[in-house]
Design an enzyme around this catalytic site. Structure first.
Site, mmCIF file in Angstrom:
data_model
loop_
_atom_site.group_PDB
_atom_site.id
_atom_site.type_symbol
_atom_site.label_atom_id
_atom_site.label_comp_id
_atom_site.label_asym_id
_atom_site.label_seq_id
_atom_site.Cartn_x
_atom_site.Cartn_y
_atom_site.Cartn_z
ATOM 1 C CG HIS A 8 16.963 53.520 -3.119
ATOM 2 N ND1 HIS A 8 16.888 52.146 -3.172
ATOM 3 C CD2 HIS A 8 18.287 53.804 -3.219
ATOM 4 C CE1 HIS A 8 18.096 51.637 -3.292
ATOM 5 N NE2 HIS A 8 18.969 52.629 -3.339
ATOM 6 C CG HIS A 52 22.877 56.061 -2.906
ATOM 7 N ND1 HIS A 52 23.322 55.433 -1.762
ATOM 8 C CD2 HIS A 52 22.016 55.193 -3.501
ATOM 9 C CE1 HIS A 52 22.757 54.231 -1.687
ATOM 10 N NE2 HIS A 52 21.962 54.061 -2.729
ATOM 11 C CG HIS A 57 21.109 49.490 -0.483
ATOM 12 N ND1 HIS A 57 20.934 50.597 0.300
ATOM 13 C CD2 HIS A 57 21.234 49.940 -1.759
ATOM 14 C CE1 HIS A 57 20.961 51.675 -0.477
ATOM 15 N NE2 HIS A 57 21.142 51.304 -1.730
ATOM 16 C CD GLU A 104 21.793 46.971 -5.776
ATOM 17 O OE1 GLU A 104 22.415 47.078 -4.688
ATOM 18 O OE2 GLU A 104 21.948 47.782 -6.718
ATOM 19 C CG ASP A 155 20.282 53.151 -6.538
ATOM 20 O OD1 ASP A 155 20.649 53.551 -5.424
ATOM 21 O OD2 ASP A 155 20.573 52.016 -6.975
ATOM 22 C CG ASP A 156 23.749 55.609 -7.095
ATOM 23 O OD1 ASP A 156 24.194 56.322 -6.177
ATOM 24 O OD2 ASP A 156 23.429 54.416 -6.951
HETATM 25 N N1 HPA Z 1 23.602 49.462 -3.985
HETATM 26 C C1 HPA Z 1 24.540 49.422 -3.055
HETATM 27 N N2 HPA Z 1 25.289 50.469 -2.750
HETATM 28 C C2 HPA Z 1 25.090 51.614 -3.396
HETATM 29 C C3 HPA Z 1 24.127 51.709 -4.375
HETATM 30 C C4 HPA Z 1 23.328 50.579 -4.675
HETATM 31 O O1 HPA Z 1 22.424 50.570 -5.535
HETATM 32 N N3 HPA Z 1 24.191 52.974 -4.826
HETATM 33 C C5 HPA Z 1 25.135 53.613 -4.129
HETATM 34 N N4 HPA Z 1 25.710 52.789 -3.264
HETATM 35 ZN ZN ZN Z 2 20.999 52.446 -3.515
#
Ligand code: HPA
Ligand code: ZN
Length: 329
Positions: A16, A18, A196, A199, A277-278
């Site tokens: 996971h 991006h 996703h 969350e 994630d990011d």
């Molecule tokens: N959630 C939803 N969209 C996203 C995320 C996330 O954690 N990271 C980058 N786009």
């Molecule tokens: Zn994500």
């Protein structure tokens, strides 16, 4: 070897991530200057101060702003190459990354530029240090299903490079059901599906991702514990849940790492693993996520091994490769 050393050295996968979320502030400034793009920050301190998010929506606003500095194929290549080097540093041997083509195509960048830059960097990493990879194209759920169909059309020419489709961006108010037809068509075209879900959104979005979008993994999924029947289904089906601890804190899904429900998910025997994630926005790459969550929840070495083995099992490596890597853990 202590547990931190173990985390750093053990071979790992990431499921996971991006790629646009690996854009570090220094690279953002360099690219803004090179491409003559104005960004709403004067210096790196200002950028870092802006990374004080209150929820997913407030993060996405800055994240889409940052992505505007990516213009040329070389920019996407350099972005991805920098992440590949982080993989090497963190001993990630296999990664399955997301990219968001609508973020770029909708501001006039050709699909080819985006996918070719990303793909060429990953191929180079594969040749030079053996990093294996898959690329998953995400649809932006705040946009229409029609816009998703348009981008899917463009992806068809790149089926050799794109392995699956996912769903990201603003979760609340954009349920999986909005994209049922788009995912059906994506599956008919041979793509595997991911989304996703759970969350910030409710357990129903996890149910719908499974039942309507036929996902192979649920990204995040941390809200599942609210629904006993769902937990039972996820456990029985061994549905992977790609948890991202530092992301969850930065976006206030949990107030503190000590309150994160990863240990509860492990105790429920769910197929969970840790991801970043990011990382450029949330304060750390994979090893940092593992090290910090281990410390906050006092995870045992067995827990850490389980997380890493779960990640290999939930990847789309061949069964032989999975067994080979797992035997080294
Ligand atoms: N959630 C939803 N969209 C996203 C995320 C996330 O954690 N990271 C980058 N786009
Ligand atoms: Zn994500």
């Amino acid at each position: 070897m202590n547990i931190v050393e173990f985390i750093k050295k053990v071979p790992k996968t990431e499921l996971h991530l991006h790629i646009e979320g690996t854009l570090e502030p220094t690279q953002m400034f360099e690219l803004a200057k090179k491409n003559n793009i104005s960004i709403p920050f004067k210096n790196i301190q200002e950028v870092k101060a802006a990374y004080n998010f209150s929820n997913l929506e407030s993060f996405l606003k800055i994240y889409y702003e940052g992505a505007k500095v990516l213009i040329k194929e070389k920019d996407f290549f350099d972005l991805t190459w920098a992440y590949a080097l982080k993989c090497k540093e963190d001993n990630i041997v296999h990664t399955e990354i997301f990219f968001d083509p609508q973020t770029h195509v909708n501001r006039g960048i050709d699909f080819e530029i985006v996918i070719n830059g990303i793909y060429k960097a990953l191929q180079k990493a594969n040749r030079e240090f053996g990093l294996s990879f898959k690329i998953i194209m995400c649809f932006l759920r705040h946009l229409s299903e029609k816009s998703g169909f348009e981008i899917l059309d463009q992806a068809l020419i790149h089926k050799d490079k794109i392995f699956g489709v996912g769903l990201d961006s603003s979760e609340k108010g954009n349920p999986p059901s909005k994209f049922k037809k788009l995912f059906k068509k994506s599956i008919e075209e041979g793509f595997l599906t991911f989304a996703h879900a759970g969350e910030e959104g409710p357990p129903e979005y996890i149910w719908d991702s499974i039942n309507l979008l036929k996902v192979k993994r649920v990204d995040h999924g941390v809200q599942c514990l609210q629904d006993k029947k769902l937990v039972e289904k996820l456990r029985n089906d061994k549905t992977p849940l790609t948890v991202c601890p530092l992301s969850n804190i930065k976006l206030h899904v949990f107030n503190d790492l000590k309150e994160h429900n990863l240990k509860k998910m492990l105790d429920e025997k769910l197929m969970v693993m840790v991801n970043s994630d990011d990382p450029a926005y949330f304060g750390g790459y994979l090893n940092k996520n593992l090290i910090e969550i281990q410390s906050a929840l006092s995870l045992s070495i067995i827990d850490i091994k389980t997380l890493i083995i779960n990640s290999f099992k939930s990847s789309f490596l061949s069964e032989e490769k999975k067994a080979e890597w797992i035997s080294k853990i």
